[in-house]
Every structure is written in structure tokens, then in C-alpha cells.
Design an enzyme around this catalytic site. Structure first.
Site, mmCIF file in Angstrom:
data_model
loop_
_atom_site.group_PDB
_atom_site.id
_atom_site.type_symbol
_atom_site.label_atom_id
_atom_site.label_comp_id
_atom_site.label_asym_id
_atom_site.label_seq_id
_atom_site.Cartn_x
_atom_site.Cartn_y
_atom_site.Cartn_z
ATOM 1 N N CYS A 55 4.218 -5.241 14.815
ATOM 2 C CA CYS A 55 3.356 -6.013 13.929
ATOM 3 C C CYS A 55 3.672 -7.489 14.115
ATOM 4 O O CYS A 55 4.830 -7.860 14.362
ATOM 5 C CB CYS A 55 3.562 -5.603 12.471
ATOM 6 S SG CYS A 55 2.357 -6.387 11.374
ATOM 7 N N CYS A 59 5.872 -8.435 6.546
ATOM 8 C CA CYS A 59 5.612 -8.382 5.103
ATOM 9 C C CYS A 59 6.845 -7.920 4.319
ATOM 10 O O CYS A 59 7.512 -6.958 4.697
ATOM 11 C CB CYS A 59 4.429 -7.467 4.814
ATOM 12 S SG CYS A 59 2.884 -8.127 5.477
ATOM 13 N N LYS A 190 -13.366 -3.900 3.156
ATOM 14 C CA LYS A 190 -12.327 -3.550 2.185
ATOM 15 C C LYS A 190 -11.118 -4.461 2.354
ATOM 16 O O LYS A 190 -10.637 -4.672 3.474
ATOM 17 C CB LYS A 190 -11.924 -2.083 2.337
ATOM 18 C CG LYS A 190 -13.044 -1.126 1.936
ATOM 19 C CD LYS A 190 -12.640 0.328 2.014
ATOM 20 C CE LYS A 190 -13.786 1.229 1.570
ATOM 21 N NZ LYS A 190 -13.427 2.653 1.674
ATOM 22 N N MET A 224 4.676 0.572 -3.413
ATOM 23 C CA MET A 224 5.221 1.897 -3.122
ATOM 24 C C MET A 224 6.608 1.807 -2.490
ATOM 25 O O MET A 224 6.861 0.923 -1.676
ATOM 26 C CB MET A 224 4.283 2.657 -2.178
ATOM 27 C CG MET A 224 2.919 2.898 -2.780
ATOM 28 S SD MET A 224 1.868 3.875 -1.686
ATOM 29 C CE MET A 224 1.557 2.760 -0.353
ATOM 30 N N LEU A 293 -4.292 13.592 7.255
ATOM 31 C CA LEU A 293 -3.133 13.868 8.094
ATOM 32 C C LEU A 293 -2.830 12.592 8.858
ATOM 33 O O LEU A 293 -3.722 11.784 9.100
ATOM 34 C CB LEU A 293 -3.430 15.010 9.077
ATOM 35 C CG LEU A 293 -3.771 16.369 8.460
ATOM 36 C CD1 LEU A 293 -4.268 17.320 9.545
ATOM 37 C CD2 LEU A 293 -2.566 16.965 7.741
ATOM 38 N N ARG A 294 -1.563 12.431 9.256
ATOM 39 C CA ARG A 294 -1.181 11.216 9.978
ATOM 40 C C ARG A 294 -0.439 11.548 11.256
ATOM 41 O O ARG A 294 0.405 12.441 11.263
ATOM 42 C CB ARG A 294 -0.265 10.346 9.093
ATOM 43 C CG ARG A 294 -0.974 9.731 7.928
ATOM 44 C CD ARG A 294 -0.006 9.086 6.935
ATOM 45 N NE ARG A 294 -0.742 8.372 5.904
ATOM 46 C CZ ARG A 294 -1.320 8.950 4.860
ATOM 47 N NH1 ARG A 294 -1.215 10.251 4.703
ATOM 48 N NH2 ARG A 294 -1.995 8.233 3.986
ATOM 49 N N CYS A 304 2.133 14.531 4.827
ATOM 50 C CA CYS A 304 2.140 13.775 3.564
ATOM 51 C C CYS A 304 2.800 12.431 3.814
ATOM 52 O O CYS A 304 3.879 12.369 4.401
ATOM 53 C CB CYS A 304 2.900 14.535 2.473
ATOM 54 S SG CYS A 304 3.090 13.585 0.940
ATOM 55 N N ASP A 530 21.557 24.047 11.516
ATOM 56 C CA ASP A 530 21.566 22.657 11.973
ATOM 57 C C ASP A 530 20.951 21.720 10.941
ATOM 58 O O ASP A 530 21.443 20.613 10.723
ATOM 59 C CB ASP A 530 20.799 22.546 13.297
ATOM 60 C CG ASP A 530 20.780 21.119 13.820
ATOM 61 O OD1 ASP A 530 21.875 20.540 13.986
ATOM 62 O OD2 ASP A 530 19.692 20.572 14.047
#
Length: 564
Positions: A55, A59, A190, A224, A293-294, A304, A530
Site C-alpha cells: 500500500c 493508515c 462509495k 475494528m 468469501l475472501r 470470515c 500439531d
């Protein structure tokens, strides 16, 4: 093939070890892919793909001033890998892809990626989230390539404060990007604004006022917690507090009807051109309708945003896996998605990124020199555990019988692979199990999915399935078998603080799959070990055993008294 209309069954296991069959995709029966539908019926038709970890901003709430340690370039997804995964997800029902980062516009081939995504049949929307720094320059080409939606991150309208928050200059360039997006007809454009107490919550009304004359949707995002951003509950400004402040100025603020899967609660001041949105990840989660989903830049699937469980699709891709194998792994991960994230306090304590690396099974090169001397071997084939004593007969008496009975030795006692060419192929199934005794602390963390390494059961399940396919490589005299199916289920025994693993393998072939089932159970158990060993090394793996074997010349079923 698997990518057309498929009919079959995938078995999913919930936290209590109960299994539920899911139909695979058959457009005449199930319009949406079972691989992308979780155990709570959520259909995941929205995929976010991170194109880079880099980036050009720093930030305050996102990363430390010195930046973060970046993943080596070779470990990031290549352009063709990004497009391969996108194609697979779109063919399974994803109709919206958002490109994120880092800062996606840093990636040199971003235009090429959008151009290729636009060709995917069934993909309705290509969106992007950007910091806006390079947007004005690139947006005309991005629009021509097929970019449908644009989100611009902007946390302050005061240039000096903007520079303090992002630790870089560039406010006017970002504003130029916002104007260019409006000029090119994006509506709404947006604006994502992370609201932090003591930093920018005094600008709420200024941001809201932007929507009077411009087709903007300003989205206020609750601050967050993520690892490294020095989480402080006092810095969070809740949605309700933001709403109250805005209502003081505009009492007639009206709530708009939200779509079923919208994350933002949207409002409008009557007469204003644009609207406001609130993303309430912390105070009021929207997990029930989550359809996202990511895929991270290094190729991990995150089901998540707040979960610490990840699966490396990159490693699976690079191992040469077929589309069907990739889908099985994606389906297993989606099937283990939790009903909701852990909540504010738990998330703030949770380790999230750096990511869990999932072990990949390497091909083992076995350089075994077979000892040709006749070592005494104990041989026992009894139907009752109390007959074990019969195994301990004198070694000299047994030698001749052993050579006749053991199938993996030749007449001279040397190791040999059994020739099964004369047998008829039949449908053969084997079930094996193993128990991992964890102790109370490790068991509780595993059960609650709070282990530092991530979701132990999903990782272990995938490890076991992958191991089943490596059995003939690991066990020297096993035949390589085409497996029709492998499944791993878990039963969490609260009383004994233990995980009971059940592995089932099935093939249509000339020899059985008991070794595959035993290997699956063993490697699943080792992977649970493990995943938990950081908590305790007092973990015991016991009772690795064949439960049943059917379809061969002799069926085997372990009787209940042998279980005791």
C-alpha cells in the site's frame, strides 16, 4: 465434468461431529453450488480478491508506521492463478468480485485482470476498493476494461488530518479521484470512512453534508480491532452514537430498505442526492446474511474476515490439483464457517494475520534397504481381543506358517508387492478411527476455535483427505488406488477431553482401502496434535484401528467388545 451439472453427495460435519449430506451442483435440482453453501444455508456469491499486500499509505488503524513484513513475491498469487480461481468461483455461482489490497491500483496488471474477469460468463459485477491516490489517472481505463463499482477510502476532509491518519500526502489527489468517478458516471460513488474517537468523529456532519449535492454514499465504518493496531475499546464510536449525532442535525433522516445481503444500514436525508451507510461490524454483526468469501494476496481462502482460519488455495493449485479437488477443499472450508464471529471482546484478543500456513504433503522418497534376515514376527488374526495371548506362541513354531500367510513376502521372505491383476474390480470401503486425548485446556481451545494456529478441525480434515491420496507413496508396498471418496468426521468427547476421528475411504478397484483409511485417521490425528502442541505436549494419540472393511474377498467388522 465437475464444472457442468454435477450430481453427487458431499458429506459435511458440524462441530458436534454430526454429518449432513449435501447435494453437489445439479442445476435442475440445486440452483446454487453446494461447495459455496455453508451449513447455515448461506450462499456465498460474493468473492473479494486481494491483489497485493502493498500500500502507498500507512493508515494508523491498518498497519504500523514502519509497514508490515511483506510476503515474498513468489508466494503471492500470479495473474493466471488469480484468474483460475476467479473462473472456478464464478462457475460455481459467484456473481460479484471485489478487487482489494493493500492498494489494488499498485498492481501493474490490474487492467489486464479486470479485462479478463469481464469475459467470465455469469459474473455480473466487478468492484474495487481503493485509497484513491492513483484513481483519477487510471479510472477512464478501468471503466473501459469493465469496472462497475468503486469504493474510495477517505477518513478525513481536513488535509492536515488526512496526512496524519494516512502518514502520507495525497488528500487532493484522492478528492480528484472522487470527482473523476462522479464525472465518469459511477453512481453512487462509495466513500468508506473509518470513524475513530478523538480523531475524526467530529467530521461526521461534514461527511454527511457531502451527500447533499453529489451522488455519493458515505459509509461510516465502526473502528475494528486487528493485530497490531493497538485496539482500544474507547476509540470505537458505535453506529447508534453516530446516528444520534447526525439525527440532531437532520431529524428527518429516513432509513432505506436494505438488500438481503447488504452489510450497510442505509439512510437518506430527504432531498439529498446521495445517501449514508453504517457498517456495524462491531456493535451489530450481519453474520446471518453474510455472502462473502475472501482470497488473500498469498492465496489463502478466508471464510470470515474476523476468523483466524484459512486454507491455502495457492498450495493446492501449485500441487497440480484438479478443479474437483480444489472445489472439495473450498467446500470443506465453507462448510466449517461458523454461524457468527466471536464478538467484540474475543476478536480484539484474537490473532489474525499473519496467516496460518497449512502443511502440504510432500512426496516422500523412500530409500529402504530391506533386511533379508528372518526376524521373528508376531502374527495374530483373531475375532476376539481376549485371544491376544494366542499371538505369543513360540517364534520357531510360527516361522513356516508366517511365510504362507503374509502376502507381502515372497518364498524367500523378501518384501514383494502383491499382484492383484487377476482380481475383479469391486466397490470397496474401509473405515478407521483414532483418538486424540488433549487435556482440558487444549480441548476447550480447539472446541471454541481459539487456537493460535487456527481452525484445527478444518486443517486436520484437509490434511487427512490429502494424506489418503498419498498412501501408496508413504507405505512402500501399497498399490496406488483411484479413490472415489474420502471423508473425515470428528466427535468431540467432552467427558474425556478427546477428539475421536473417523476416516472413511472408498474405491472401485482390485484391492482394499484399509491402509488409506488408517493413513487418513493417523495423519488427521497428527495434524490435531500439531495444531494443539503450542498449548500442551501432553497429548496422546491412541486407538488407531480399522473399524470395518467391505467389498473384498473377506469383510471385516470390529465387534463392540473389541472396542472396549
Amino acid at each position: 465434468g465437475v464444472m457442468g451439472c454435477i450430481f453427487g453427495v458431499i458429506v459435511r460435519t458440524n462441530q458436534r461431529g454430526e454429518t449432513t449430506p449435501h447435494l453437489l451442483r445439479d442445476d435442475s435440482i440445486l440452483p446454487f453450488s453446494a461447495f459455496l453453501t455453508d451449513n447455515f444455508g448461506r450462499r456465498h456469491n460474493y468473492l473479494r480478491i486481494s491483489l497485493t499486500e502493498k500500500c502507498n499509505f500507512r493508515c494508523q488503524y491498518c498497519m504500523p508506521e514502519e509497514g508490515v513484513k511483506l510476503t515474498p513475491r513468489g508466494q503471492l498469487l500470479s495473474t493466471s492463478e488469480v484468474l483460475t480461481l476467479a473462473r472456478l468461483f464464478v462457475q460455481e455461482g459467484v456473481d460479484k468480485i471485489r478487487l482489494t489490497g493493500g492498494e489494488p491500483l499498485i498492481r501493474p496488471d490490474v487492467l489486464h485482470i479486470i479485462t479478463e474477469l469481464r469475459k467470465l460468463e455469469g459474473l455480473k459485477t466487478i468492484a474495487m476498493t481503493t485509497n484513491g491516490m492513483n484513481l483519477a489517472r487510471l479510472l477512464p481505463n478501468l471503466k473501459d476494461a469493465g469496472l462497475d463499482l468503486i469504493n474510495i477510502s477517505l477518513d478525513s476532509l481536513v488535509p492536515a488530518k488526512f496526512e496524519f491518519i494516512v502518514r502520507r500526502k495525497g488528500f487532493h489527489k484522492v478528492m480528484e479521484g472522487v470527482e473523476k468517478a462522479i464525472e465518469l458516471g459511477y453512481s453512487p460513488v462509495k466513500i468508506n470512512c473509518v470513524v475513530m474517537r478523538g480523531l475524526n468523529e467530529d467530521e461526521l456532519l461534514d461527511f454527511a453534508a457531502l451527500t447533499e449535492k453529489k451522488p455519493l454514499e458515505v459509509r461510516f465504518i465502526e473502528y475494528m480491532p486487528f493485530d497490531g493496531n493497538k485496539w482500544n475499546f474507547k476509540k470505537m464510536v458505535s453506529y447508534q452514537e453516530m446516528l444520534d449525532r447526525i439525527r440532531q442535525k437532520w431529524p428527518d433522516l429516513e432509513k432505506l430498505q436494505a438488500g438481503q445481503t447488504d452489510t450497510a444500514k442505509t439512510f437518506k436525508v430527504p432531498g439529498f442526492k446521495g445517501q449514508l451507510g453504517f457498517i456495524t461490524s462491531m456493535s451489530d454483526h450481519f453474520c446471518r446474511s453474510c455472502n462473502r468469501l475472501r482470497i488473500t494476496a498469498d492465496g489463502n481462502l478466508k471464510v470470515c474476515l474476523f476468523g483466524n482460519s484459512e486454507v491455502s488455495l495457492r498450495d493446492v493449485l501449485r500441487s497440480g490439483a484438479s478443479d474437483e479437488e480444489l472445489l472439495q477443499i473450498i467446500g470443506a472450508a465453507v462448510g466449517r464457517k461458523k454461524k457468527q464471529h466471536a464478538g467484540m471482546f474475543s476478536i480484539s484478543q484474537m490473532k489474525n494475520r499473519p496467516m496460518i500456513l497449512i502443511a502440504v504433503f510432500c512426496t516422500l522418497l523412500i530409500d529402504a534397504k530391506i533386511n533379508q534376515r528372518n526376524h521373528p514376527v508376531r502374527f495374530c488374526h483373531s475375532q476376539n481381543s481376549n485371544k491376544v495371548a494366542s499371538c505369543k506362541q513360540s517364534e520357531s513354531n510360527q516361522t513356516t506358517d508366517l511365510k504362507a500367510q503374509l502376502t507381502h513376502t515372497d518364498a524367500q521372505g523378501r518384501a514383494t508387492m502383491v499382484d492383484v491383476g487377476g482380481k475383479l474390480p469391486t466397490c470397496r470401503t474401509a473405515v478407521a478411527c483414532a483418538t486424540v486425548s488433549l487435556g482440558p485446556t487444549a480441548f476447550r481451545l480447539l472446541r471454541d476455535n481459539q487456537l493460535a494456529k487456527g481452525d484445527a478441525l478444518t486443517v486436520a480434515q484437509l490434511a487427512g483427505i490429502m494424506a489418503s491420496k498419498q498412501t501408496s507413496t508413504l507405505i512402500p508396498l501399497c498399490h496406488p488406488l483411484p479413490l472415489d471418496h474420502t471423508s473425515v468426521t470428528f466427535h468431540l468427547d467432552e467427558l474425556l477431553n478427546a477428539v475421536v476421528i473417523t476416516a472413511t475411504c472408498r474405491t472401485t478397484g482390485r484391492t482394499g482401502v484399509e491402509m488409506e483409511a488408517l493413513t487418513t485417521a493417523s495423519v488427521t490425528a497428527l495434524t490435531v496434535y500439531d495444531m494443539c502442541k503450542a498449548v500442551s505436549h501432553d497429548i496422546i494419540i491412541t486407538d488407531i484401528k480399522l473399524v470395518s472393511k467391505t467389498g473384498g474377498e473377506k469383510d471385516f467388522h470390529r465387534h463392540s467388545k473389541q472396542e472396549e
